[in-house]
Design an enzyme around this catalytic site. Sequence first.
Site, PDB file in Angstrom:
ATOM      1  N   HIS A   1       0.856  -1.185   0.000  1.00 31.58           N
ATOM      2  CA  HIS A   1       0.000   0.000   0.000  1.00 31.58           C
ATOM      3  C   HIS A   1       0.895   1.239   0.000  1.00 31.58           C
ATOM      4  O   HIS A   1       1.927   1.273   0.685  1.00 31.58           O
ATOM      5  CB  HIS A   1      -0.899  -0.013   1.233  1.00 31.58           C
ATOM      6  CG  HIS A   1      -1.906   1.090   1.265  1.00 31.58           C
ATOM      7  ND1 HIS A   1      -1.579   2.380   1.635  1.00 31.58           N
ATOM      8  CD2 HIS A   1      -3.230   1.108   0.972  1.00 31.58           C
ATOM      9  CE1 HIS A   1      -2.664   3.138   1.581  1.00 31.58           C
ATOM     10  NE2 HIS A   1      -3.676   2.387   1.175  1.00 31.58           N
TER      11      HIS A   1
ATOM     12  N   LYS B   1      -5.619  -4.542   0.409  1.00 30.84           N
ATOM     13  CA  LYS B   1      -6.309  -4.118   1.618  1.00 30.84           C
ATOM     14  C   LYS B   1      -7.235  -5.249   2.060  1.00 30.84           C
ATOM     15  O   LYS B   1      -7.713  -6.031   1.244  1.00 30.84           O
ATOM     16  CB  LYS B   1      -7.139  -2.848   1.373  1.00 30.84           C
ATOM     17  CG  LYS B   1      -6.325  -1.654   0.896  1.00 30.84           C
ATOM     18  CD  LYS B   1      -7.198  -0.437   0.627  1.00 30.84           C
ATOM     19  CE  LYS B   1      -7.630   0.237   1.901  1.00 30.84           C
ATOM     20  NZ  LYS B   1      -8.312   1.531   1.647  1.00 30.84           N
TER      21      LYS B   1
ATOM     22  N   LYS C   1      11.359   9.933  20.559  1.00 32.25           N
ATOM     23  CA  LYS C   1      10.034  10.503  20.337  1.00 32.25           C
ATOM     24  C   LYS C   1       9.003   9.650  21.068  1.00 32.25           C
ATOM     25  O   LYS C   1       8.816   8.469  20.744  1.00 32.25           O
ATOM     26  CB  LYS C   1       9.691  10.553  18.857  1.00 32.25           C
ATOM     27  CG  LYS C   1      10.272  11.740  18.097  1.00 32.25           C
ATOM     28  CD  LYS C   1      11.741  11.651  17.866  1.00 32.25           C
ATOM     29  CE  LYS C   1      12.236  12.722  16.892  1.00 32.25           C
ATOM     30  NZ  LYS C   1      13.699  12.673  16.742  1.00 32.25           N
TER      31      LYS C   1
ATOM     32  N   ASP D   1      -1.923   5.800  -6.198  1.00 37.31           N
ATOM     33  CA  ASP D   1      -2.303   6.787  -5.182  1.00 37.31           C
ATOM     34  C   ASP D   1      -1.043   7.185  -4.432  1.00 37.31           C
ATOM     35  O   ASP D   1      -0.228   6.330  -4.083  1.00 37.31           O
ATOM     36  CB  ASP D   1      -3.324   6.177  -4.220  1.00 37.31           C
ATOM     37  CG  ASP D   1      -3.964   7.194  -3.302  1.00 37.31           C
ATOM     38  OD1 ASP D   1      -3.755   8.403  -3.511  1.00 37.31           O
ATOM     39  OD2 ASP D   1      -4.677   6.779  -2.370  1.00 37.31           O
ATOM     40  N   ALA D   2      -0.858   8.454  -4.179  1.00 41.74           N
ATOM     41  CA  ALA D   2       0.330   8.905  -3.455  1.00 41.74           C
ATOM     42  C   ALA D   2       0.341   8.349  -2.037  1.00 41.74           C
ATOM     43  O   ALA D   2      -0.706   8.158  -1.409  1.00 41.74           O
ATOM     44  CB  ALA D   2       0.381  10.433  -3.416  1.00 41.74           C
TER      45      ALA D   2
ATOM     46  N   ASP E   1       0.906   4.166   1.403  1.00 39.84           N
ATOM     47  CA  ASP E   1       1.256   4.727   2.706  1.00 39.84           C
ATOM     48  C   ASP E   1       2.220   3.818   3.463  1.00 39.84           C
ATOM     49  O   ASP E   1       3.116   4.287   4.177  1.00 39.84           O
ATOM     50  CB  ASP E   1       0.005   4.957   3.548  1.00 39.84           C
ATOM     51  CG  ASP E   1      -0.895   6.055   2.988  1.00 39.84           C
ATOM     52  OD1 ASP E   1      -0.361   6.976   2.338  1.00 39.84           O
ATOM     53  OD2 ASP E   1      -2.122   5.976   3.188  1.00 39.84           O
ATOM     54  N   LYS E   2       2.043   2.508   3.301  1.00 40.26           N
ATOM     55  CA  LYS E   2       2.932   1.566   3.980  1.00 40.26           C
ATOM     56  C   LYS E   2       4.307   1.507   3.319  1.00 40.26           C
ATOM     57  O   LYS E   2       5.318   1.278   3.990  1.00 40.26           O
ATOM     58  CB  LYS E   2       2.294   0.180   4.023  1.00 40.26           C
ATOM     59  CG  LYS E   2       1.279   0.043   5.129  1.00 40.26           C
ATOM     60  CD  LYS E   2       1.979  -0.008   6.466  1.00 40.26           C
ATOM     61  CE  LYS E   2       1.229   0.747   7.529  1.00 40.26           C
ATOM     62  NZ  LYS E   2       2.040   1.134   8.660  1.00 40.26           N
TER      63      LYS E   2
ATOM     64  N   PHE F   1      -7.938  -4.206 -10.653  1.00 48.59           N
ATOM     65  CA  PHE F   1      -7.013  -3.564  -9.728  1.00 48.59           C
ATOM     66  C   PHE F   1      -5.592  -3.883 -10.201  1.00 48.59           C
ATOM     67  O   PHE F   1      -4.853  -4.606  -9.549  1.00 48.59           O
ATOM     68  CB  PHE F   1      -7.256  -4.073  -8.301  1.00 48.59           C
ATOM     69  CG  PHE F   1      -6.496  -3.348  -7.213  1.00 48.59           C
ATOM     70  CD1 PHE F   1      -5.646  -2.280  -7.484  1.00 48.59           C
ATOM     71  CD2 PHE F   1      -6.637  -3.750  -5.883  1.00 48.59           C
ATOM     72  CE1 PHE F   1      -4.954  -1.634  -6.480  1.00 48.59           C
ATOM     73  CE2 PHE F   1      -5.955  -3.109  -4.858  1.00 48.59           C
ATOM     74  CZ  PHE F   1      -5.106  -2.055  -5.154  1.00 48.59           C
TER      75      PHE F   1
ATOM     76  N   ASP G   1       5.895   9.682  20.914  1.00 45.54           N
ATOM     77  CA  ASP G   1       4.857   9.150  20.037  1.00 45.54           C
ATOM     78  C   ASP G   1       5.081   7.662  19.808  1.00 45.54           C
ATOM     79  O   ASP G   1       4.126   6.886  19.717  1.00 45.54           O
ATOM     80  CB  ASP G   1       4.884   9.858  18.675  1.00 45.54           C
ATOM     81  CG  ASP G   1       4.155  11.181  18.688  1.00 45.54           C
ATOM     82  OD1 ASP G   1       3.352  11.400  19.613  1.00 45.54           O
ATOM     83  OD2 ASP G   1       4.385  11.984  17.778  1.00 45.54           O
TER      84      ASP G   1
ATOM     85  N   GLU H   1      14.272  15.943   9.660  1.00 46.59           N
ATOM     86  CA  GLU H   1      15.492  16.367  10.328  1.00 46.59           C
ATOM     87  C   GLU H   1      16.155  15.212  11.042  1.00 46.59           C
ATOM     88  O   GLU H   1      15.480  14.285  11.525  1.00 46.59           O
ATOM     89  CB  GLU H   1      15.199  17.501  11.314  1.00 46.59           C
ATOM     90  CG  GLU H   1      14.116  17.197  12.324  1.00 46.59           C
ATOM     91  CD  GLU H   1      13.858  18.388  13.221  1.00 46.59           C
ATOM     92  OE1 GLU H   1      13.996  19.532  12.750  1.00 46.59           O
ATOM     93  OE2 GLU H   1      13.536  18.170  14.393  1.00 46.59           O
TER      94      GLU H   1
ATOM     95  N   LYS I   1      10.412   7.817  13.161  1.00 44.47           N
ATOM     96  CA  LYS I   1      10.824   8.510  14.378  1.00 44.47           C
ATOM     97  C   LYS I   1      11.754   7.639  15.211  1.00 44.47           C
ATOM     98  O   LYS I   1      11.472   6.459  15.432  1.00 44.47           O
ATOM     99  CB  LYS I   1       9.600   8.889  15.214  1.00 44.47           C
ATOM    100  CG  LYS I   1       8.646   9.832  14.499  1.00 44.47           C
ATOM    101  CD  LYS I   1       7.382  10.081  15.304  1.00 44.47           C
ATOM    102  CE  LYS I   1       6.424  10.995  14.534  1.00 44.47           C
ATOM    103  NZ  LYS I   1       5.155  11.212  15.256  1.00 44.47           N
TER     104      LYS I   1
ATOM    105  N   ARG J   1       0.044   7.804   7.772  1.00 45.08           N
ATOM    106  CA  ARG J   1      -1.390   7.959   7.509  1.00 45.08           C
ATOM    107  C   ARG J   1      -2.206   6.723   7.889  1.00 45.08           C
ATOM    108  O   ARG J   1      -3.424   6.728   7.718  1.00 45.08           O
ATOM    109  CB  ARG J   1      -1.625   8.284   6.028  1.00 45.08           C
ATOM    110  CG  ARG J   1      -1.232   9.699   5.677  1.00 45.08           C
ATOM    111  CD  ARG J   1      -1.968  10.219   4.467  1.00 45.08           C
ATOM    112  NE  ARG J   1      -1.707   9.464   3.259  1.00 45.08           N
ATOM    113  CZ  ARG J   1      -2.002   9.899   2.033  1.00 45.08           C
ATOM    114  NH1 ARG J   1      -2.581  11.074   1.880  1.00 45.08           N
ATOM    115  NH2 ARG J   1      -1.725   9.171   0.974  1.00 45.08           N
ATOM    116  N   LYS J   2      -1.566   5.690   8.393  1.00 39.27           N
ATOM    117  CA  LYS J   2      -2.291   4.462   8.726  1.00 39.27           C
ATOM    118  C   LYS J   2      -2.122   4.123  10.203  1.00 39.27           C
ATOM    119  O   LYS J   2      -1.791   3.000  10.581  1.00 39.27           O
ATOM    120  CB  LYS J   2      -1.808   3.316   7.830  1.00 39.27           C
ATOM    121  CG  LYS J   2      -2.273   3.455   6.394  1.00 39.27           C
ATOM    122  CD  LYS J   2      -3.784   3.299   6.272  1.00 39.27           C
ATOM    123  CE  LYS J   2      -4.294   3.518   4.855  1.00 39.27           C
ATOM    124  NZ  LYS J   2      -4.314   4.947   4.481  1.00 39.27           N
TER     125      LYS J   2
ATOM    126  N   GLU K   1      10.143  11.858   7.028  1.00 36.12           N
ATOM    127  CA  GLU K   1       8.878  11.708   6.318  1.00 36.12           C
ATOM    128  C   GLU K   1       9.162  11.315   4.869  1.00 36.12           C
ATOM    129  O   GLU K   1      10.128  11.794   4.266  1.00 36.12           O
ATOM    130  CB  GLU K   1       8.094  13.025   6.333  1.00 36.12           C
ATOM    131  CG  GLU K   1       7.949  13.667   7.701  1.00 36.12           C
ATOM    132  CD  GLU K   1       7.144  12.836   8.672  1.00 36.12           C
ATOM    133  OE1 GLU K   1       6.369  11.959   8.212  1.00 36.12           O
ATOM    134  OE2 GLU K   1       7.279  13.044   9.891  1.00 36.12           O
TER     135      GLU K   1
END
Length: 406
Positions: free
Chosen positions: A16, A179, A286, A255-256, A18-19, A247, A288, A57, A282, A261-262, A44
């Site tokens: 995918h 998916k 961090k 798709d970008a 995003d992955k 597909f 997060d 960074e 990260k 995002r997941k 990123e």
Amino acid sequence: MRSSYIFTSESVSEGHPDKVSDQISDAIVDLMLSKDPESRVACETLTTTQRVVLAGEIRCTPMYDNGEWKPGAAEEIEQVVRDTVKEIGYEQTGFHWKTFTFENHLHGQSSEIAQGVDAGTDGSNKDEGAGDQGIMFGYACNETPDLMPATLDYSHKILQRLADDRKSGAAPFLEPDAKSQVTLRYENGKPVKAMAIVVSTQHAKGYDQGDKEAELKAYVKKAVGEVLPDGLIDGDTVWHINPTGAFEIGGPDGDAGLTGRKIIVDTYGGAAPHGGGAFSGKDPTKVDRSAAYITRYLAKNVVAAGLATHCTIQLSYAIGVSEPLSVYVDLHGTGTVSEEALEDAIRGMTKLGGLTPRGIRTHLGLNKPIYKQSAAYGHFGRTAAGDAFPWERTDLVDDLKAAVGK
């Protein structure tokens, strides 16, 4: 807690878009931690048709110093990115590991962030502060052997099975992007029936019609049937396999993709709260990332200890401040001890290092290049060689029991 209900979770494959971005970002984290365990990384990734762009960074003196890349470092980063895409399996006209255009816009970490996060280096006793403010949640439940929500666990495992078969040649008509979605009916808090299964998978040319389409759909049903426990699928289960038809165009060409995002796929499939911060790209200073890992670790040990069947734990932090601002436990009405007793036990457990960023990283051993493999199919409910998911250990069970008098 409701005892009878219908619930759904989804997953997305390593292909995918995003992955793909998440895995590239974490490959950069691993690379820099392998050079310097105290590296600082916030990477990123953007992926789109025949293009990969890095931004963010870093602080990793063996690779980047005084605003310049060390000799060979930029080339090593590009090779890691291309190797990651190659491992995923993209060799398509619209996205090929060998020929996509690559841009690297990583730069040095802000000195103002560094001054708030770093431990004292001038003889002071200043502890390492949190890399950002935020709230982090961990969750565990007794629905599966890995103490994960069943809907998400099965969604992940379906896509892992497809990826394994694609790479082994058992299903050569599959392509990397896919998916899944699993809808289960619960009775008395336990999953008893698969109400619906959704699988959309990128495929080779022609597998959207005729005998080839029938072959793909038969394969998916068989694979899913072998992944889910016996008895969940029956004649009333609703199937949606590639419901939109063809597909063939997928991944970053279709798709970008962007890092982070997941986040619900990464955590608990919607069965528990998420603090908002993504994990991938990260370094473990961090919170997060690291605090989400320690809260999963704590929640899993609570359930493994038999102190509850469902457990949510929240921590909160302020940037530059080492100690958490709050510790919150919710046992969802399933506990054999009080939430307050567990909160006190967690705060008082010295082996956790006070739940400071340094303490968390030390206790779980997070300053290692272990992150790329976490970036697809979920960060939780998994094991791997080399203790690559240390937050999945259940070695705190006896300590928790003793702390609450059990």
